[in-house]
Design a protein around this motif. Structure first.
Motif, short mmCIF file in Angstrom:
data_model
loop_
_atom_site.label_atom_id
_atom_site.label_comp_id
_atom_site.label_asym_id
_atom_site.label_seq_id
_atom_site.Cartn_x
_atom_site.Cartn_y
_atom_site.Cartn_z
N ASP A 19 48.69 97.18 17.73
CA ASP A 19 49.13 98.18 18.69
C ASP A 19 48.25 98.04 19.93
OD1 ASP A 19 50.26 100.63 19.75
OD2 ASP A 19 48.38 101.59 19.16
N LEU A 20 48.70 98.59 21.06
CA LEU A 20 47.90 98.49 22.29
C LEU A 20 47.19 99.80 22.63
CD1 LEU A 20 47.02 96.73 24.69
CD2 LEU A 20 49.05 97.54 25.91
N TRP A 21 47.99 100.86 22.89
CA TRP A 21 47.40 102.13 23.32
C TRP A 21 46.58 102.77 22.21
CZ3 TRP A 21 47.25 103.27 28.26
CH2 TRP A 21 48.23 102.78 29.11
N ASN A 22 45.33 103.08 22.54
CA ASN A 22 44.36 103.71 21.64
C ASN A 22 43.99 102.83 20.44
OD1 ASN A 22 43.82 106.07 23.04
ND2 ASN A 22 45.62 107.10 22.22
N THR A 23 44.37 101.56 20.53
CA THR A 23 43.88 100.57 19.58
C THR A 23 43.07 99.52 20.31
OG1 THR A 23 45.76 100.92 18.10
CG2 THR A 23 44.54 98.85 17.83
N ILE A 24 43.57 99.09 21.48
CA ILE A 24 42.85 98.13 22.32
C ILE A 24 42.44 98.77 23.65
CG2 ILE A 24 43.03 95.94 23.56
CD1 ILE A 24 44.93 95.00 21.34
N GLU A 26 42.44 102.57 25.95
CA GLU A 26 42.47 104.01 25.72
C GLU A 26 43.55 104.71 26.54
OE1 GLU A 26 38.79 106.04 26.08
OE2 GLU A 26 37.77 104.83 24.57
N ASP A 27 44.25 105.60 25.89
CA ASP A 27 45.28 106.40 26.54
C ASP A 27 44.67 107.75 26.91
OD1 ASP A 27 47.61 107.44 27.49
OD2 ASP A 27 48.58 107.68 25.54
N PRO A 116 43.26 102.19 35.86
CA PRO A 116 43.42 101.37 34.65
C PRO A 116 42.75 102.01 33.44
CG PRO A 116 41.76 100.42 36.10
CD PRO A 116 42.40 101.55 36.87
N PRO A 117 43.34 101.84 32.28
CA PRO A 117 42.74 102.38 31.05
C PRO A 117 41.52 101.56 30.64
CG PRO A 117 44.66 101.07 30.53
CD PRO A 117 44.59 101.13 32.02
N PRO A 118 40.46 102.19 30.18
CA PRO A 118 39.31 101.44 29.67
C PRO A 118 39.61 100.84 28.30
CG PRO A 118 38.96 103.78 29.34
CD PRO A 118 40.25 103.65 30.10
N PHE A 221 43.95 102.51 11.96
CA PHE A 221 42.78 102.70 12.81
C PHE A 221 42.63 104.19 13.07
CE2 PHE A 221 40.84 101.60 17.26
CZ PHE A 221 39.63 102.11 16.85
N SER A 222 41.76 104.83 12.30
CA SER A 222 41.58 106.28 12.39
C SER A 222 40.41 106.59 13.31
CB SER A 222 41.34 106.89 11.01
OG SER A 222 41.12 108.28 11.11
N ARG A 223 40.68 106.74 14.58
CA ARG A 223 39.61 106.94 15.56
C ARG A 223 38.94 108.29 15.42
NH1 ARG A 223 41.23 105.58 21.44
NH2 ARG A 223 38.97 105.51 21.61
N ASP A 224 39.66 109.27 14.84
CA ASP A 224 39.05 110.59 14.64
C ASP A 224 38.30 110.68 13.32
OD1 ASP A 224 41.08 110.66 12.81
OD2 ASP A 224 42.13 112.38 13.68
N GLY A 225 38.31 109.57 12.55
CA GLY A 225 37.57 109.54 11.30
C GLY A 225 38.28 110.19 10.13
N ASN A 226 39.50 110.68 10.36
CA ASN A 226 40.25 111.34 9.29
C ASN A 226 41.21 110.33 8.66
OD1 ASN A 226 41.47 113.13 7.59
ND2 ASN A 226 42.64 114.19 9.16
N CYS A 227 40.75 109.65 7.64
CA CYS A 227 41.51 108.57 7.02
C CYS A 227 42.58 109.12 6.09
CB CYS A 227 40.58 107.61 6.29
SG CYS A 227 39.66 106.54 7.42
#
Length: 255
Positions: A19-24, A26-27, A116-118, A221-227
């Motif tokens: 995936d691109l957004w919020n995987t590579i 940031e949105d 641009p998104p970081p 990819f659980s960026r909030d840590g909630n798997c």
């Protein structure tokens, strides 16, 4: 019940999709709001002879955005930028000539270059490690208000585009995740079997459900840590380690 990653882990992996957004990249809401303001003001500028208020155009843009995502979620079909712009113009009963329309469209699609998104933390280093495994990689991403051609430019800006053999953006394929058709197209294009592909993404309802619909492996990819789903990683480096543990690869390619 075992998840698809556990069930198929003995197969050699030949394709990894990201995936691109919020995987590579940031949105970030504040950046997209600024991009939206560029689009709104350009439409206002082009419609200024009609004495349409800026605030009315802003309301029409927000209404369009709600319609865009609600319709895509319902139909699993992509709505491109031309239809988005026409939706806004239709709110005012306006039709513009092709020159003006193209001017609006250019500003609309290029807004991302001003804000641009970081990169997601660890993206550059982790993608390089995946690339060095010698496994084919591709992008499978929804596009929304920024089309695929502009997103390719963003990846080029970060020197990441060369890692991916193909990029599947919803405005080009016509499908949004979790529609399985885009995943099946990747399988066909790369000539790999379902058990030989892994998808990595941050949205359960789009990335994980899309991978399940297509019958392919996945890592959440659980960026909030909630798997909520397994297998799951909380950072990209962790996802890389999980990938190596779960899926056999041709290590002779990089040893």
């Amino acid at each position: 019940m075992r998840n698809s990653g556990e069930r198929k882990k003995k197969k050699l992996i030949k394709l990894i999709s990201f995936d691109l957004w919020n995987t590579i990249i940031e949105d970030r809401r504040e950046l997209e709001d600024k991009r939206g303001e560029i689009r709104i003001r350009k439409i206002y500028e082009c419609l200024s002879p009609l004495n349409i208020e800026l605030e009315d155009i802003r309301k029409a843009y927000l209404r369009m955005s709600n319609w865009l995502f609600e319709t895509q979620d319902k139909t699993k079909r992509s709505i491109g930028t031309e239809k988005q712009i026409k939706y806004i113009l239709k709110r005012f009963g306006v039709r513009v000539n092709q020159i003006v329309f193209d001017e609006i469209k250019k500003a609309y699609e290029s807004a991302i270059f001003f804000y641009p998104p970081p990169l997601v933390e660890g993206a550059k280093e982790t993608l390089k490690k995946f690339y060095n495994l010698g496994i084919d990689m591709c992008i499978i991403s929804d596009a929304g208000r920024t089309p695929g051609w502009a997103l390719r430019k963003i990846l080029e800006k970060y020197a990441l585009n060369s890692y991916f053999k193909r990029m599947y953006f919803s405005d080009e394929t016509g499908w949004v995740k979790p529609n399985k058709k885009v995943f099946l197209k990747a399988l066909k294009d790369f000539k790999v079997r379902k058990e030989e592909m892994v998808h990595i993404g941050d949205k359960i309802e789009k990335d994980i459900e899309g991978a399940k619909n297509a019958g392919i492996n996945y890592i959440y990819f659980s960026r909030d840590g909630n798997c909520e789903v397994n297998p799951c990683g909380k950072t990209l480096p962790e996802i890389y380690d999980i990938f190596l543990k779960l899926f056999p690869i041709a290590r002779s390619l990089f040893s």
